[in-house]
Design an enzyme around this catalytic site. Structure first.
Site, PDB file in Angstrom:
ATOM      1  N   GLU A  75      35.733  46.008  36.904  1.00  0.00           N
ATOM      2  CA  GLU A  75      36.124  44.642  36.553  1.00  0.00           C
ATOM      3  C   GLU A  75      34.999  43.835  35.920  1.00  0.00           C
ATOM      4  O   GLU A  75      33.907  43.740  36.481  1.00  0.00           O
ATOM      5  CB  GLU A  75      36.602  43.865  37.795  1.00  0.00           C
ATOM      6  CG  GLU A  75      37.159  42.492  37.388  1.00  0.00           C
ATOM      7  CD  GLU A  75      37.204  41.459  38.500  1.00  0.00           C
ATOM      8  OE1 GLU A  75      36.531  41.648  39.540  1.00  0.00           O
ATOM      9  OE2 GLU A  75      37.881  40.445  38.318  1.00  0.00           O
ATOM     10  N   ASP A 116      44.161  40.662  33.829  1.00  0.00           N
ATOM     11  CA  ASP A 116      45.163  40.224  34.810  1.00  0.00           C
ATOM     12  C   ASP A 116      45.931  38.999  34.314  1.00  0.00           C
ATOM     13  O   ASP A 116      47.066  38.763  34.692  1.00  0.00           O
ATOM     14  CB  ASP A 116      44.517  39.962  36.174  1.00  0.00           C
ATOM     15  CG  ASP A 116      43.274  39.087  36.092  1.00  0.00           C
ATOM     16  OD1 ASP A 116      42.843  38.698  34.971  1.00  0.00           O
ATOM     17  OD2 ASP A 116      42.712  38.776  37.163  1.00  0.00           O
ATOM     18  N   SER A 161      44.542  35.714  40.247  1.00  0.00           N
ATOM     19  CA  SER A 161      43.979  37.064  40.173  1.00  0.00           C
ATOM     20  C   SER A 161      44.397  37.935  41.359  1.00  0.00           C
ATOM     21  O   SER A 161      44.315  39.156  41.275  1.00  0.00           O
ATOM     22  CB  SER A 161      42.450  37.015  40.077  1.00  0.00           C
ATOM     23  OG  SER A 161      42.084  36.462  38.829  1.00  0.00           O
TER      24      SER A 161
HETATM   25 MG    MG Z   1      38.605  38.929  39.332  1.00  0.00          MG
HETATM   26 ZN    ZN Z   2      40.641  32.476  37.463  1.00  0.00          ZN
END
Ligand code: MG
Ligand code: ZN
Length: 365
Positions: A255, A302, A87
């Site tokens: 997020e 991501d 990430s």
């Molecule tokens: Mg994250």
């Molecule tokens: Zn992860």
């Protein structure tokens, strides 16, 4: 005559009319400056692949807000040093347009700082914000604001917040600011810098004006399954309300952190509840953009986590039989959903770095 044909022949004049009467510009392929988005809201579902989205749709037994987006694409997620990104590198690619090594936070493979889209926006006197269901110092939000060789340097990432003029941030991670090895209390320093520092969602949602440092947990926020409630949608609505006070516009990253953690745990209920919660935040952003008509909303991930497969399911019962290939991340492409001025630019198959470049160009930064 179809709308698409009208659009191809009379694109400019239709745009002006469209702006005046407020209709959407679905068919146009060009994005002249006059319809550039004033605001951009980027929502990142950490670990959210297509299977995570479809599992959430199935279990919800109703459509997700993500299904309302007219433009859909796919991004490739590999990092500079690995087919499978973490990430840090994934967040850095989305935030800065550069592929870096796994574990890095907005620095290149040589360790040089990379400027994020959030910083570009703030340097142009737009407002900037971050919202997360993890600690605000965790890799994804950190990639938009901090610069560190290692994502594990949480206290250094917290200190990086003081080096910027971010307008609003809401998430966990209070201890990285206030219980530090160097003895600094960054909550005091934030207050001295003009921030209102709040430590509960009840207080955060009532904040009316000025810079906000909103801490919702000492570390990470709880799971949905453990009572996080409406933290993410409420924080998203609050951030939009505060950032929208700047007539020049804003950039906001939101997020949904824990879809990833459900994937690591191979826990389907955890994944589904976090994805549905993330989708509620998507709905808040979409509702704002529909009314505002000058806001681009981009939803993506991501990377995928868990290698989730839906081996069976039942749409009527709202059940899925899931299988996993790993307790880590995978290398598959992840979806992009876009709505608003310039949204058509986000279709097709491209690298994760393209998200940064497209937003930067559309915002004229
Ligand atoms: Mg994250
Ligand atoms: Zn992860």
């Amino acid at each position: 005559m179809t709308r698409r044909r009208i659009c191809s022949r009379m694109c400019v004049s239709l745009m002006i009319i469209s702006i005046l009467i407020g209709i959407s510009l679905g068919g146009c392929n060009t994005t002249p400056k006059e319809i550039a988005p004033r605001n951009v809201i980027l929502l990142i579902g950490d670990g959210m692949g297509v299977a995570q989205v479809y599992a959430a749709m199935t279990v919800k037994k109703d459509s997700l807000h993500m299904e309302k987006f007219p433009y859909v694409g796919l991004i490739k997620t590999s990092s500079a040093d690995n087919y499978v990104t973490d990430s840090g590198a994934g967040g850095t690619a989305l935030a800065t347009g550069h592929k870096t090594k796994n574990g890095a936070i907005a620095v290149d493979t040589a360790g040089n700082s990379l400027k994020s889209i959030l910083q570009y926006a703030m340097d142009a006197n737009l407002s900037g914000g971050l919202v997360s269901t993890s600690s605000i110092t965790h890799a994804t939000p950190a990639s938009f604001l901090a610069h560190q060789i290692s994502r594990a340097s949480y206290q250094d990432i917290a200190a990086d917040f003081l080096k910027t003029n971010i307008d609003v941030f809401i998430g966990g991670g209070l201890d990285d600011f206030s219980k530090r090895d160097d003895g600094r209390d960054l909550t005091v320093e934030l207050a001295e810098k003009g921030y209102t520092v709040l430590t509960s969602m009840d207080a955060i949602v009532t904040h009316e004006k000025g810079k906000l440092a909103g801490f919702t947990a000492p570390g990470h926020n709880p799971k949905m399954l453990e009572g996080r409630g409406n933290m993410l949608p409420d924080a998203t609505a609050t951030a939009i309300r505060l950032l929208n006070q700047n007539p020049k516009g804003f950039f906001l990253m939101v997020e949904g952190s824990q879809i990833d953690w459900g994937g690591h745990a191979n826990d389907t209920e955890y994944i589904v509840t976090e994805t549905i919660d993330f989708d509620e935040a998507v709905g808040i952003a979409l509702e704002f953009a529909r009314k505002d008509k000058n806001t681009l909303v981009v939803v993506t991930a991501d990377h995928e986590t868990g290698g989730l497969g839906l081996n069976q399911g039942n749409i009527v019962d709202g059940t899925v039989i899931a299988a996993y290939t790993t307790e880590g991340h995978t290398g598959v492409m992840v979806p992009v959903f876009a709505y608003g001025p310039g949204a058509e630019q986000f279709t097709g198959v491209y690298e994760n770095t393209g998200i940064f470049h497209k937003i930067k160009k559309l915002m004229g930064l």
